[in-house]
Design an enzyme around this catalytic site. Sequence first.
Site, PDB file in Angstrom:
ATOM      1  N   SER A  63       0.840   1.095  10.872  1.00  0.00           N
ATOM      2  CA  SER A  63       1.994  -0.022  10.374  1.00  0.00           C
ATOM      3  C   SER A  63       2.936   0.100  10.876  1.00  0.00           C
ATOM      4  O   SER A  63       3.765   0.809  11.110  1.00  0.00           O
ATOM      5  CB  SER A  63       1.779  -0.543   9.134  1.00  0.00           C
TER       6      SER A  63
HETATM    7  N1  SAH Z   1      -2.121   2.011   5.910  1.00  0.00           N
HETATM    8  C1  SAH Z   1      -2.440   2.243   7.415  1.00  0.00           C
HETATM    9  C2  SAH Z   1      -1.951   1.633   8.139  1.00  0.00           C
HETATM   10  C3  SAH Z   1      -3.694   0.749   8.935  1.00  0.00           C
HETATM   11  S1  SAH Z   1      -4.088  -0.631   9.475  1.00  0.00           S
HETATM   12  C4  SAH Z   1      -1.444   3.386   8.081  1.00  0.00           C
HETATM   13  O1  SAH Z   1       0.092   4.275   7.353  1.00  0.00           O
HETATM   14  O2  SAH Z   1      -1.366   4.328   8.792  1.00  0.00           O
HETATM   15  C5  SAH Z   1      -5.041  -0.801   8.071  1.00  0.00           C
HETATM   16  C6  SAH Z   1      -6.330  -1.025   7.546  1.00  0.00           C
HETATM   17  O3  SAH Z   1      -6.694  -0.672   6.895  1.00  0.00           O
HETATM   18  C7  SAH Z   1      -7.607  -0.273   8.971  1.00  0.00           C
HETATM   19  O4  SAH Z   1      -7.284   1.859   8.738  1.00  0.00           O
HETATM   20  C8  SAH Z   1      -8.799  -0.445   8.640  1.00  0.00           C
HETATM   21  O5  SAH Z   1      -9.675   0.299   8.825  1.00  0.00           O
HETATM   22  C9  SAH Z   1      -7.979  -0.452   6.998  1.00  0.00           C
HETATM   23  N2  SAH Z   1      -9.548  -1.172   6.541  1.00  0.00           N
HETATM   24  C10 SAH Z   1      -9.582  -2.627   6.412  1.00  0.00           C
HETATM   25  N3  SAH Z   1     -10.181  -2.589   6.102  1.00  0.00           N
HETATM   26  C11 SAH Z   1     -10.883  -1.887   5.013  1.00  0.00           C
HETATM   27  C12 SAH Z   1     -11.567  -1.697   3.525  1.00  0.00           C
HETATM   28  N4  SAH Z   1     -12.480  -3.096   3.297  1.00  0.00           N
HETATM   29  N5  SAH Z   1     -11.422  -0.772   2.598  1.00  0.00           N
HETATM   30  C13 SAH Z   1     -10.806   0.220   3.434  1.00  0.00           C
HETATM   31  N6  SAH Z   1     -10.141  -0.125   4.438  1.00  0.00           N
HETATM   32  C14 SAH Z   1     -10.277  -0.875   5.385  1.00  0.00           C
END
Ligand code: SAH
Length: 216
Positions: A63
Amino acid sequence: MTFSLPSLKRKELVEKLIRSGIKDKKVLDAINTVKREFFVNEEFKRYAYDNNALPINCNQTISQPYTVAFMTELLELKEGEKVLEIGTGSGYQAAILKVMGAEVYSVEKYEELYLKAKSTLGSLNYKINLKCGDGTKGWNEFAPYDGIIVTAGSPKIPEILIEQLSPGGRLVIPVGDRHSQQIWQVKKVKRNGDFKQDITRFDDFKFVPLVWEEGW
Ligand code: SAH
């Protein structure tokens, strides 16, 4: 005093976040501490301190720092509180929460990202409890949590996450359609003997989708 380049860039990023309205000193200190260049792929390292989301594996993104700071502020965390993150991704947000003194739990859907975050966080010595699975179900084993942060956009609030909040707990979640979402802060409060949700909605953001049963 001499600064290495990344620490200078981190400082500039923090100043930018302050100008954008981020006030919580603990959040700003955490951004100033966590080395974001370790959470992005090699080819994007030189952009690590730009205030932008960047691609990570599995078609996901780390993000934008402003979004991380904005959402973390809304968690209103106190030292030692327990927090659950849905969507570990690169592990950057989890590291920010850890540096702020929280006990951190984080769930990621993709095994590849889970394994990579585990190795990154381990190598930087951040002790975070990670799980690979569907975060729309929360992580019941360690509930309740004082804060839950969902880092992917959702069409609605997964009710199970509210159940896993402690009284007075805060859920911060992007809610909307596939194109844009608002960030909602949902406080679980007790009123007249029942639990209610106090919802405050904030500006428009763009997130990767939350997928699986309770998501898209
Ligand atoms: N917090 C992260 C941002 C990741 S983007 C960082 O600091 O880098 C959002 C993430 O949510 C992605 O990696 C995606 O794979 C995950 N995601 C999406 N749906 C999900 C679910 N149902 N359960 C767990 N993770 C999920």
